[in-house]
Design an enzyme around this catalytic site. Structure first.
Site, PDB file in Angstrom:
ATOM      1  N   SER A 219     -91.933  50.387  32.888  1.00 45.08           N
ATOM      2  CA  SER A 219     -91.230  50.786  31.653  1.00 45.08           C
ATOM      3  C   SER A 219     -89.748  50.842  32.263  1.00 45.08           C
ATOM      4  CB  SER A 219     -91.749  52.017  31.931  1.00 45.08           C
ATOM      5  OG  SER A 219     -91.471  52.487  30.141  1.00 45.08           O
ATOM      6  N   GLU A 220     -88.922  50.018  30.688  1.00 44.00           N
ATOM      7  CA  GLU A 220     -87.274  50.140  31.286  1.00 44.00           C
ATOM      8  C   GLU A 220     -87.228  51.199  31.150  1.00 44.00           C
ATOM      9  OE1 GLU A 220     -89.793  48.748  28.288  1.00 44.00           O
ATOM     10  OE2 GLU A 220     -88.546  49.311  26.849  1.00 44.00           O
ATOM     11  N   ASN A 221     -87.664  52.021  31.278  1.00 43.45           N
ATOM     12  CA  ASN A 221     -86.578  53.384  31.198  1.00 43.45           C
ATOM     13  C   ASN A 221     -86.160  53.532  32.636  1.00 43.45           C
ATOM     14  OD1 ASN A 221     -89.415  53.624  31.098  1.00 43.45           O
ATOM     15  ND2 ASN A 221     -88.966  56.308  30.763  1.00 43.45           N
TER      16      ASN A 221
ATOM     17  N   SER B  35     -83.445  49.064  36.476  1.00 44.40           N
ATOM     18  CA  SER B  35     -83.938  48.331  35.479  1.00 44.40           C
ATOM     19  C   SER B  35     -84.337  46.976  35.027  1.00 44.40           C
ATOM     20  CB  SER B  35     -84.282  49.527  34.718  1.00 44.40           C
ATOM     21  OG  SER B  35     -86.071  48.639  33.334  1.00 44.40           O
TER      22      SER B  35
END
Lengths: 217, 217
Positions: free
Chosen positions: B47-49, B89
């Site tokens: 998840s890019e967060n 990320s």
């Protein structure tokens, strides 16, 4: 070692009209909410906000930002309306690129070369560079007058750790402020955080909000 | 029946079947996130967060929960998961560590141009989508074949602002699977059982070739 704990009043006195304020947070998670309150109470206006998204949305509604540099405005209709009306000038930047621009600002670089957004609106107004046979967009570094950061733990020197995904952009934003102010969930004595577990070394931190951490935060 | 949940699950199952042990994937909101329900145990969701090893979605917006995904939902983590800052990320995204990203779309063109960030009259920003399509080689679009009012989402040329130019490699809808070439255009490689090639042509806004070894989905 000196203590960087400051009162709410001392922190409020740092905010002035026209400043650029970077704020940590992603999807309303990991935001320095108490520092948002201090910013509002300062009465400062005509500010620029740099953030991953509109996690500082409640400040947008107050009209204290003239300009925002963000990757995504979220789905709050009031925000979108404010931006569409031109009351807030918006610069959208791809999130990974925005993160690197902030990091570059924090670590003494002038900018970064990215492939993200070639041939799209993200390239508008920017220089395209051919370097070692590859095409890139030249993206400028970003810094702020004040960075507002949310940490899990802080010691007197400003060494910081972060909780879960509340980390998000907080560590790079901590590096990119001329003045970096921290809201920590827990304040601990020097040497309590194992040195190798420190995420943000205290050299990047100027002020830590002195607040009651017993509950509610 | 565009948008029916059963149809969307057909799309998600198909895409999930392409991933195996050790593959790392990123899933967008909407139809793509359903892929998580069908992946095998050893596929890792990013998840890019700032999360690698996302488990199940376990709740809604709880500001003090430790782990969130990029859509702002509380999630659990799988054993071996890691949490990191936003530059790390997008660093793993840009540097080719992810096997695929699965994204939704408003429009996707025959040559792989993707428009998934703005409807007409509403532009909330690109978020991390441009970084994902630029940094990850295998971009899969998971989408209803047509819009709610029956218009094709697969088009000759996009009219909306582009997230990426020529980036999409595969399109999966409830009716069909297409491979996409930046120069040669679309090839129909699979069709839903009971759905004819003529029906798919009638609902697709761009020409396509039919693979010699056309299969059922």
């Amino acid at each position: 070692m000196i203590s960087k704990r400051f009162s709410r009043e001392e922190i409020i006195a740092q905010f002035h009209d026209g400043q650029t304020i970077m704020t940590g947070g992603f999807s309303f998670h990991g935001c320095p909410e108490l520092l948002f309150d201090a910013l509002v109470e300062s009465g400062a206006r005509h500010l620029t906000n740099i953030a991953l998204d509109a996690s500082a949305a409640r400040l947008m509604h107050l009209g204290i930002f003239d300009r925002v540099i963000i990757a995504h405005a979220g789905s709050v209709p009031e925000n979108l309306a404010l931006m569409a009306s031109g009351k807030i000038e918006v610069e959208f930047c791809p999130m990974g690129t925005l993160a690197e621009r902030i990091r570059a600002g924090g670590v003494g670089l002038g900018g970064v070369l990215v492939k993200t957004g070639l041939g799209t609106v993200a390239e508008k107004g920017k220089e395209r560079i051919t370097f070692q046979g590859e095409e890139y967009i030249l993206e400028s570094a970003l810094r702020a007058d004040i960075s507002l950061v949310r940490a899990a733990t802080a010691d007197h020197y400003g060494n910081l750790t972060y909780a879960g995904t509340a980390r998000n952009a907080n560590p790079v934003i901590a590096m990119a402020g001329d003045l970096t102010i921290v809201q920590a969930d827990r304040f601990v004595p020097l040497d309590e955080i194992p040195p190798e577990h420190i995420v943000t070394p205290g050299v990047f931190v100027d002020m830590i909000l002195d607040h009651e951490t017993g509950g509610g935060c | 029946m565009p948008g029916a949940m059963e149809d969307r699950r057909v799309i998600a199952k198909k895409i999930a079947s392409w991933f195996h042990d050790g593959h790392v994937i990123n899933l967008g909101v909407g139809v793509p996130i359903l892929v998580a329900d069908y992946i095998t145990d050893n596929v890792v969701i990013q998840s890019e967060n700032g999360l690698l090893g996302v488990g199940e979605a376990i709740g809604g917006l709880e500001p003090e929960a430790p782990y969130f995904n990029a859509a702002g939902a509380t999630v659990s983590l799988i054993p071996g998961a890691s949490v990191f800052d936003i530059t790390t990320s997008f660093g793993m995204i840009r540097s080719g560590r992810l096997r695929a990203t699965v994204l939704g779309c408003f429009e996707v063109s025959q040559f792989g141009d993707l428009a998934n960030m703005a409807r007409p009259g509403s532009y909330p920003g690109m978020g991390g989508a441009m970084d994902l399509v630029s940094g990850i080689d295998n971009v899969i679009v998971a989408t209803d074949h047509c819009t709610r009012d029956g218009k094709p989402k697969i088009v000759a040329a996009c009219t909306l602002p582009l997230t990426g130019v020529g980036v999409v490699k595969t399109i999966v809808t409830e009716l069909a699977v297409f491979t996409v070439s930046r120069t040669e255009g679309l090839t129909l490689v699979e069709h839903r059982a009971g759905v004819s090639v003529e029906t798919i042509r009638a609902k697709t806004g761009a020409p396509f070739r039919v693979a010699d070894n056309l299969k059922e989905m």
